[in-house]
Scaffold this motif. Sequence first.
Motif, PDB file in Angstrom:
ATOM      1  N   HIS A  85       0.832  -1.209   0.000  1.00 38.70           N
ATOM      2  CA  HIS A  85       0.000   0.000   0.000  1.00 38.70           C
ATOM      3  C   HIS A  85       0.865   1.256   0.000  1.00 38.70           C
ATOM      4  O   HIS A  85       0.587   2.220  -0.732  1.00 38.70           O
ATOM      5  CB  HIS A  85      -0.912   0.005   1.221  1.00 38.70           C
ATOM      6  CG  HIS A  85      -1.849   1.167   1.270  1.00 38.70           C
ATOM      7  ND1 HIS A  85      -1.492   2.392   1.801  1.00 38.70           N
ATOM      8  CD2 HIS A  85      -3.130   1.320   0.839  1.00 38.70           C
ATOM      9  CE1 HIS A  85      -2.507   3.224   1.699  1.00 38.70           C
ATOM     10  NE2 HIS A  85      -3.501   2.610   1.114  1.00 38.70           N
ATOM     11  N   ALA A  86       1.930   1.264   0.809  1.00 40.09           N
ATOM     12  CA  ALA A  86       2.803   2.438   0.888  1.00 40.09           C
ATOM     13  C   ALA A  86       3.518   2.687  -0.432  1.00 40.09           C
ATOM     14  O   ALA A  86       3.711   3.839  -0.852  1.00 40.09           O
ATOM     15  CB  ALA A  86       3.826   2.246   2.006  1.00 40.09           C
ATOM     16  N   MET A  87       3.884   1.603  -1.115  1.00 40.04           N
ATOM     17  CA  MET A  87       4.645   1.740  -2.360  1.00 40.04           C
ATOM     18  C   MET A  87       3.758   2.058  -3.559  1.00 40.04           C
ATOM     19  O   MET A  87       4.208   2.697  -4.510  1.00 40.04           O
ATOM     20  CB  MET A  87       5.429   0.448  -2.623  1.00 40.04           C
ATOM     21  CG  MET A  87       6.499   0.148  -1.588  1.00 40.04           C
ATOM     22  SD  MET A  87       7.322  -1.446  -1.887  1.00 40.04           S
ATOM     23  CE  MET A  87       8.070  -1.144  -3.491  1.00 40.04           C
ATOM     24  N   VAL A  88       2.493   1.611  -3.522  1.00 42.35           N
ATOM     25  CA  VAL A  88       1.628   1.737  -4.708  1.00 42.35           C
ATOM     26  C   VAL A  88       0.498   2.738  -4.500  1.00 42.35           C
ATOM     27  O   VAL A  88       0.328   3.684  -5.286  1.00 42.35           O
ATOM     28  CB  VAL A  88       1.044   0.363  -5.101  1.00 42.35           C
ATOM     29  CG1 VAL A  88       0.114   0.501  -6.310  1.00 42.35           C
ATOM     30  CG2 VAL A  88       2.165  -0.632  -5.395  1.00 42.35           C
ATOM     31  N   ALA A 116      -0.469   4.624  -1.543  1.00 35.75           N
ATOM     32  CA  ALA A 116      -0.287   5.842  -0.757  1.00 35.75           C
ATOM     33  C   ALA A 116       0.203   6.996  -1.636  1.00 35.75           C
ATOM     34  O   ALA A 116      -0.108   8.161  -1.383  1.00 35.75           O
ATOM     35  CB  ALA A 116       0.703   5.597   0.379  1.00 35.75           C
ATOM     36  N   ARG A 117       0.937   6.677  -2.685  1.00 34.03           N
ATOM     37  CA  ARG A 117       1.427   7.716  -3.595  1.00 34.03           C
ATOM     38  C   ARG A 117       0.283   8.394  -4.336  1.00 34.03           C
ATOM     39  O   ARG A 117       0.435   9.509  -4.838  1.00 34.03           O
ATOM     40  CB  ARG A 117       2.396   7.099  -4.599  1.00 34.03           C
ATOM     41  CG  ARG A 117       3.680   6.573  -3.968  1.00 34.03           C
ATOM     42  CD  ARG A 117       4.578   5.936  -5.024  1.00 34.03           C
ATOM     43  NE  ARG A 117       5.807   5.426  -4.441  1.00 34.03           N
ATOM     44  CZ  ARG A 117       6.758   4.802  -5.145  1.00 34.03           C
ATOM     45  NH1 ARG A 117       6.596   4.625  -6.450  1.00 34.03           N
ATOM     46  NH2 ARG A 117       7.844   4.359  -4.544  1.00 34.03           N
ATOM     47  N   ARG A 118      -0.863   7.691  -4.414  1.00 35.94           N
ATOM     48  CA  ARG A 118      -2.026   8.259  -5.104  1.00 35.94           C
ATOM     49  C   ARG A 118      -2.936   9.023  -4.149  1.00 35.94           C
ATOM     50  O   ARG A 118      -4.028   9.442  -4.523  1.00 35.94           O
ATOM     51  CB  ARG A 118      -2.828   7.139  -5.773  1.00 35.94           C
ATOM     52  CG  ARG A 118      -2.009   6.272  -6.718  1.00 35.94           C
ATOM     53  CD  ARG A 118      -2.843   5.114  -7.217  1.00 35.94           C
ATOM     54  NE  ARG A 118      -2.052   4.160  -7.984  1.00 35.94           N
ATOM     55  CZ  ARG A 118      -2.494   2.982  -8.393  1.00 35.94           C
ATOM     56  NH1 ARG A 118      -3.738   2.614  -8.113  1.00 35.94           N
ATOM     57  NH2 ARG A 118      -1.718   2.166  -9.065  1.00 35.94           N
ATOM     58  N   GLY A 119      -2.512   9.163  -2.901  1.00 39.19           N
ATOM     59  CA  GLY A 119      -3.315   9.883  -1.928  1.00 39.19           C
ATOM     60  C   GLY A 119      -4.405   9.069  -1.285  1.00 39.19           C
ATOM     61  O   GLY A 119      -5.359   9.620  -0.729  1.00 39.19           O
ATOM     62  N   ASN A 166      -5.900   7.095   1.622  1.00 39.77           N
ATOM     63  CA  ASN A 166      -5.714   6.931   3.062  1.00 39.77           C
ATOM     64  C   ASN A 166      -7.062   6.697   3.719  1.00 39.77           C
ATOM     65  O   ASN A 166      -8.097   6.639   3.053  1.00 39.77           O
ATOM     66  CB  ASN A 166      -5.011   8.154   3.670  1.00 39.77           C
ATOM     67  CG  ASN A 166      -5.717   9.456   3.321  1.00 39.77           C
ATOM     68  OD1 ASN A 166      -6.942   9.544   3.406  1.00 39.77           O
ATOM     69  ND2 ASN A 166      -4.960  10.451   2.896  1.00 39.77           N
TER      70      ASN A 166
END
Length: 343
Positions: A322-325, A327-330, A332
Amino acid sequence: MRWLIPLVIVAVLAAVLHAKVDFIKEGLGEVRSADPVGVAVTLLLSCLSLFAMGEVMRLLLAAGGTRTNLRHTTELVFAANAWSTSFPGGQALATVLSFNTMRSWGASVVLCSWQIVVSGTLSTMWLVCLGLAATFTLGASIPIWSLVPTLAIMCLLSALVYWATSHPRALARWARRIIPKINRLLRREPAAGLDCALEHIHQLDAVELSKGKFATAATWSLANWALDIAALIAAVGAVTGALPALHAETNHTTIAGVVLAYVSSKIAGTVQATPGGLGPVEAALTATLVAVGMTAVGAVGTVLVYRMMSLVGVTVIGWIVHAMVFARRGVNAKTLAAEEPSR
């Protein structure tokens, strides 16, 4: 209430287990002496079970014309699983994440909903089948007939979903007849919602799911459960030093016994009163493993190893994904919760 109920359940379990401190310590000792290779295999098989679900998602989306690769669907399954097992009510957030991600891949609203319904139906049907098979094989004296109606309903629902996918025009005719009648009962305009329903139904024209593709998706859905059960079997071997066999031995269970314990734990976990079924799942697993022949200490050690890998280990991997894929898209908790009511 989402946060209070899990705390109450954990407190009750802690009070019940307080008198079993020595018993739990012995179980923890079994974990410390577990075979590292067996523990690693347990984690690998648990991850592969989610990989199988990613393939089910890919196949069903492809049937609707939305092409994506297995890496993307597997990433989504791992991330959604992390949300589902980490928070009270996490299943709802996981569903929103899955729905929105599939929409970003170009899937229609109908295709997203159809994929969720079909994959869930197949998954439930196979779980009931595994429970029935294990019960008959084990010869356990439990009310197995209570599972038969559920199996029949799941088979019927699968057949109806498959039929609906292949006959959208018939669905449209039914919608034109039924929706106005429902609207009259609700004292609404006869045509209220009809155009929207027909628009969604006609989107099923893009879904081309042959019998072969449906069978392939069903096979991967079964593989999801089979791999997870294999992970539990690996945990038994890691703790006891002996894999379950076809026939029971002293202080050892059988493959059918492990399957029955697994199905029992999944039934206990469907309530989702705690994140990942924490508490009820462990209790159901331990009690059933003891009932089918394992020692109490061995059962506790097995459950701890299995849950540390299949719950904690897989969830940690999911959050890394999730953090790598995502979370970068906002993506949360706030954005998912904000979109949940409009699901």
